[in-house]
Design an enzyme around this catalytic site. Structure first.
Site, mmCIF file in Angstrom:
data_model
loop_
_atom_site.group_PDB
_atom_site.id
_atom_site.type_symbol
_atom_site.label_atom_id
_atom_site.label_comp_id
_atom_site.label_asym_id
_atom_site.label_seq_id
_atom_site.Cartn_x
_atom_site.Cartn_y
_atom_site.Cartn_z
ATOM 1 C CD GLU A 93 0.037 3.939 8.842
ATOM 2 O OE1 GLU A 93 1.166 4.360 9.150
ATOM 3 O OE2 GLU A 93 -0.527 2.990 9.413
ATOM 4 C CB CYS A 120 3.898 5.766 9.948
ATOM 5 S SG CYS A 120 3.297 4.771 11.328
ATOM 6 C CD GLU A 158 6.366 10.320 5.069
ATOM 7 O OE1 GLU A 158 6.071 9.634 6.069
ATOM 8 O OE2 GLU A 158 6.028 10.003 3.918
#
Length: 505
Positions: free
Chosen positions: A246, A283, A373
């Site tokens: 991930e 996340c 991000e």
């Protein structure tokens, strides 16, 4: 190689010695050897024992909950309430997997008896999922329990019947050590073999771990850069193994005109919480929010900025997270057409604290440099003119773990045309809610297309176990040599027999 590892309190920036030595290559090999030796014994114990093991691990963690939370607070800067809740989620997950192991459906057991068919006589074939072997687990900095040494990858690997070797996170080595010691005690009480759970410390030890030929799979939660380093080590192996990573996620959130008119202040307040909770270091944090341009958008942007500005400064987990956030923040603020709604990034607080941010840009200005991000308390608000512009701009957002829609009943027909794109670009579509807070359940999927993950599997929920299992078929096997779950007289789990699903009884 340094003599001992250090740990840093992110609230103050002060480092201290842990007394923990990095694990040598020889010690990594010895730890993996113990895991390899334990693997057949774990697999042979049966599902009832495995479920009891998981419950024993949960009990041991709960007995040390206060001490674990205190250690983690000093290494992560997360609040004791947040850490206590996370530890509760971790033990809940272990017990949920114990239930799944007892139920047995995760084995996907199937039996096709020998028969005469349209293509002639066919053999007896029986199939189910079996353990894959020792699993290396790399946890994340932002979840020192739920996605670290005692977290979801460890729980799902053990539930599948595999031993685990965890890599202690460099940002919370003392927490990793204390959690491992709790797991060791739980495993001892359950009568587990010595190599059931192991741990290594240090970056080089992590590289040695994934390169060891007896490690069968890797579970990873962390940055794309660290993942690429580990994947390079895996690619250098003679025999490749699966890497379940991930990695990163922007998690777009979309608000329609009708929702903005109906619930502007409510959405702004809740979105502020979703963006700033845990320092924005989740996340699934919404990193980019799309709003319909106009007077209502101006009102919403002001409401969101006011709510975010009223929150406390955020303590980031470690110096690397601070550096990454600062780089992303600077890049976003310098991107074309971006304005700041919450002042500057400067913070007078000590340690690794930053000020929460709200930035804004028009959709026609958006390029890929606007959609990076920012792992921390920052959200970019994007004003879109119509659905066509929204669709075009969404195409510039990297695929993510989640996509969120705030809609009203009047929007259903229009949103129906948008859904295929969102479903293709995410692993979970959220309606009239917020993606932070991932339920641990049977139906959950926590994953997404690249670069959110590199896998089609989930890392949360019962089906996370599937990553650490492989299918095996037995053809014309004597019944005495078959696993109990594949014998004709067995009825303790759901199975598909000659094409018909047969429930347990």
């Amino acid at each position: 190689m340094p003599d001992t590892l250090t740990t840093t309190d992110p609230r103050t920036g002060i480092a201290s010695d842990t007394g923990i030595r990095p694990t040598s290559a020889d010690d990594v090999a010895a730890i993996v050897a113990r895991a390899k030796a334990a693997a057949p014994e774990i697999a042979s114990q049966g599902r009832a024992w495995r479920a009891e093991l998981l419950e024993s691990l949960a009990d041991a963690l709960e007995e040390r909950a206060d001490a674990l939370a205190a250690i983690a607070e000093a290494e992560t800067g997360l609040t004791s309430a947040r850490l206590s809740g996370e530890l509760g989620r971790t033990t809940f997950q272990l017990r949920l997997f114990a239930e799944a192991v007892r139920e047995g459906g995760f084995l996907e057991a199937a039996i096709d008896h020998a028969a005469h068919t349209a293509v002639g006589p066919q053999p007896d074939v029986r199939r189910m999922l079996v353990p894959i072997g020792p699993v290396a687990v790399f946890g994340s900095s932002n979840f020192p329990f739920a996605f670290s040494v005692p977290g979801g990858d460890t729980a799902s690997a053990l539930a599948g019947g595999n031993p685990v070797v965890a890599k202690a996170h460099s940002a919370h080595p003392l927490t990793s050590k204390a959690a491992f010691e709790a797991l060791q005690e739980g495993a001892r009480r359950a009568g587990a073999p010595r190599g059931t759970i192991g741990i290594v410390f240090g970056q080089q030890a992590g590289t040695e771990l994934v390169g060891h030929p007896d490690v069968a799979a890797v579970g990873f939660t962390g940055s794309l850069g660290a993942a690429q380093h580990l994947r390079a080590a895996i690619e250098a192996r003679q025999v490749p193994i699966p890497f379940y990573g991930e990695l990163q996620s922007v998690n777009p959130l979309i608000i329609t005109e009708a929702a903005l008119q109906a619930r502007s202040a409510e959405i702004a307040a809740a979105l502020s919480v979703s963006v700033t909770a845990s320092g924005g270091q989740l996340c699934t944090k919404p990193g980019i929010a799309f709003i319909p341009a106009g007077v209502a958008a101006d009102r919403f942007a002001a409401e969101l900025a006011t709510a975010v500005a009223a929150t406390d400064t955020a303590v980031l987990l470690n110096e690397r997270v601070l550096a990454s956030f600062s780089t992303a923040e600077e890049a976003l603020e310098g991107a074309p057409g971006v304005t700041s709604l919450t002042g500057t990034a400067e913070s007078s607080a000590e340690g690794f604290a930053v000020s929460p941010r709200v930035l804004r840009v028009r959709a026609r200005e958006v390029t890929p440099e606007h959609t990076i991000e920012a792992f921390g308390p920052l959200v970019l608000v994007v004003d879109y003119e119509d659905q066509e512009e929204l669709v075009d701009t969404l195409a510039k957002v990297p695929d993510s773990l989640t996509a969120t829609l705030h809609i009203e009943d009047a929007d259903l027909d229009g949103i129906r045309h948008l859904l295929p794109a969102l479903q293709k670009a995410s692993g979970r579509v959220v309606f009239n809610g917020y993606p932070t807070g991932v339920r641990v359940s049977w139906a959950q999927h926590h994953g997404g297309p690249w670069p959110a993950t590199n896998t089609l599997h989930t890392s949360v929920g019962v089906t996370a176990i599937r990553r650490f299992l492989r299918p095996l078929a037995w053809q014309n096997a004597p019944e005495a040599l078959l696993p109990e779950e594949l014998r004709d007289g067995y009825s303790g789990i759901p199975r598909r027999v000659d094409g018909v699903l047969v429930v347990a009884h």
